[in-house]
Design an enzyme around this catalytic site. Structure first.
Site, PDB file in Angstrom:
ATOM      1  N   VAL A   1     -31.099-102.865 -69.203  1.00  0.00           N
ATOM      2  CA  VAL A   1     -29.946-103.167 -68.352  1.00  0.00           C
ATOM      3  C   VAL A   1     -28.737-103.267 -69.276  1.00  0.00           C
ATOM      4  O   VAL A   1     -28.799-103.920 -70.312  1.00  0.00           O
ATOM      5  CB  VAL A   1     -30.159-104.493 -67.584  1.00  0.00           C
TER       6      VAL A   1
ATOM      7  N   SER B   1     -22.513 -89.833 -65.247  1.00  0.00           N
ATOM      8  CA  SER B   1     -22.892 -91.116 -65.811  1.00  0.00           C
ATOM      9  C   SER B   1     -22.901 -92.232 -64.768  1.00  0.00           C
ATOM     10  O   SER B   1     -23.147 -93.376 -65.103  1.00  0.00           O
ATOM     11  CB  SER B   1     -21.921 -91.457 -66.932  1.00  0.00           C
TER      12      SER B   1
ATOM     13  N   ASP C   1     -24.258-103.521 -69.775  1.00  0.00           N
ATOM     14  CA  ASP C   1     -23.228-104.535 -69.559  1.00  0.00           C
ATOM     15  C   ASP C   1     -22.672-104.549 -68.133  1.00  0.00           C
ATOM     16  O   ASP C   1     -22.185-105.574 -67.658  1.00  0.00           O
ATOM     17  CB  ASP C   1     -22.066-104.324 -70.546  1.00  0.00           C
TER      18      ASP C   1
ATOM     19  N   THR D   1     -19.138 -95.392 -67.340  1.00  0.00           N
ATOM     20  CA  THR D   1     -19.049 -96.353 -66.241  1.00  0.00           C
ATOM     21  C   THR D   1     -17.755 -96.148 -65.483  1.00  0.00           C
ATOM     22  O   THR D   1     -16.709 -95.966 -66.102  1.00  0.00           O
ATOM     23  CB  THR D   1     -18.998 -97.805 -66.791  1.00  0.00           C
TER      24      THR D   1
HETATM   25  N1  GLY Z   1     -21.312 -99.380 -70.224  1.00  0.00           N
HETATM   26  C1  GLY Z   1     -22.445 -98.882 -69.560  1.00  0.00           C
HETATM   27  C2  GLY Z   1     -23.693 -99.084 -70.272  1.00  0.00           C
HETATM   28  O1  GLY Z   1     -23.728 -99.114 -71.495  1.00  0.00           O
HETATM   29  O2  GLY Z   1     -24.691 -99.222 -69.620  1.00  0.00           O
END
Ligand code: GLY
Length: 354
Positions: A240, A77, A242, A211
């Site tokens: 895009v 990821s 967070d 993330t």
């Molecule tokens: N937290 C990563 C995303 O949703 O892009």
């Protein structure tokens, strides 16, 4: 949970005993700085950040090095070769923030460049901007000396192929025709807007987390934070999340501390949860309590969202909170712990439980 702290003074050294979620005791010690904290369990990347900090490089260098390591590993990821979008392309989001200067650099939907967090740092150091996106972020990266290359791998191509064969399920479309729950696009908007809800299959868990976000504090309390991700599988091209948004994916303040996030970025981005957590700490909350309160604000509107926040103050007191999972693991290291250590907090699933 980390807030259930039992303080015990053991002579001759003063040691804080903390009771973890499974009842285990661990030594939080009185030497809390320097420190590094990061989301999920990536000890290898965490160790790179810690080694960087201990070679007297800056907190900013540590965050860049740790997140870069995770990007180099790729395949999941974070970094190349994971989470292809609806065109089969892997694109990257990253940000880095310097608590001393409040300067930020970020890239969103970065295409064809592997080192997203390092490009983000170049945005911070060589432009007066904060966030560059898409193909023009790629052009910027090339001008800064980064190599342009395909971020797809056999594995990401296979994920994409299977997704197409499965009628493009799951996808992220709402209120369009043909019915996105059973058909591929192209889609057109339908006239009756139902609002819709997040389709099944967001799928964030320990095996498929989203993330790496990280905070480093040096021995003098100088703090930096960052985040990097390839976002969300089968995202609509151009999306895009967070992670590259200051206050959402990460936020650090030299007088208070820092917080970074992981989870459903399309929801979390609407609440600036890292900023909320830092401001909660400024008003006197512990890192854990403040992170919990930030998540409560989200759960009022999105009771089933999944996300987590890690936080530390500039003295090195740290904590984490999560929502929508059972538990959430994170890595932390400081002189008292002596090595990268995985901690785990129990999540609160419903707002009533707070
Ligand atoms: N937290 C990563 C995303 O949703 O892009």
């Amino acid at each position: 949970m980390l807030s259930d702290v039992v303080l015990s003074m053991l002579w001759p050294s003063v040691i804080l005993l903390a009771v973890g979620p499974a009842g285990e005791c661990y030594n939080q010690g009185d030497i809390k700085l320097p420190m590094v904290i990061s989301t999920w369990i990536d000890k290898e990347s965490h160790n790179v950040a810690w080694e960087t900090l201990n070679t007297k490089k800056s907190a900013l260098d540590a965050v860049e090095a740790g997140c870069s390591k995770c990007e180099e590993l790729g395949g999941g990821s974070v970094g190349f070769g994971g989470n292809p979008d609806e065109n089969g392309e892997t694109t990257l989001d990253a940000m880095i923030m310097d608590g001393e200067t409040h300067n930020v650099g970020a890239v969103g939907n970065l295409r064809r460049i592997k080192s997203a967090i390092s490009v983000a740092r170049k945005v911070m150091e060589h432009t007066s901007h904060t966030l560059l996106t898409g193909s023009q972020a790629t052009q910027f990266a090339v001008s800064m000396g980064f190599k342009e290359e395909d971020l797809s791998t056999n594995s990401s191509r296979e994920i994409y192929k299977k997704w197409k064969e499965n009628n493009c399920q799951p996808n992220r479309w709402l209120d369009v025709t043909p019915n996105p729950r059973i058909s591929c696009g192209p889609y057109s908007p339908i006239k009756d807007h139902h609002g819709g809800s997040e389709p099944e299959g967001y799928g964030l868990d320990e095996g498929n987390h989203d993330t790496i976000s990280m905070i480093a504090v040096d021995e003098n309390g100088r703090i930096a934070g960052g985040a990097t991700t390839n976002g969300l599988s089968h995202k609509v091209p151009g999306r895009v999340g967070d992670s590259p948004i200051p206050g959402s994916g990460a936020y650090v303040d030299k007088d208070v501390g820092g917080a970074t996030a992981t989870g459903n970025g399309d929801i979390m981005i609407r609440f600036s949860p890292s900023l909320l957590t830092v401001e909660g700490m400024r008003s006197g909350l512990t890192p854990e309590k403040s992170a919990q309160e930030a998540l409560v604000k989200i759960s009022r509107f999105y009771p089933s969202f999944r996300g987590a926040i890690i936080a530390t103050n500039i003295k090195g007191d740290y904590g984490a909170a999560c929502h929508g999972y059972d538990t959430f693991p994170f890595c932390v290291v400081n002189p008292a712990l002596n090595q990268t250590t995985v901690k785990r907090v129990n999540c609160v699933k419903k707002k009533e439980e707070f």
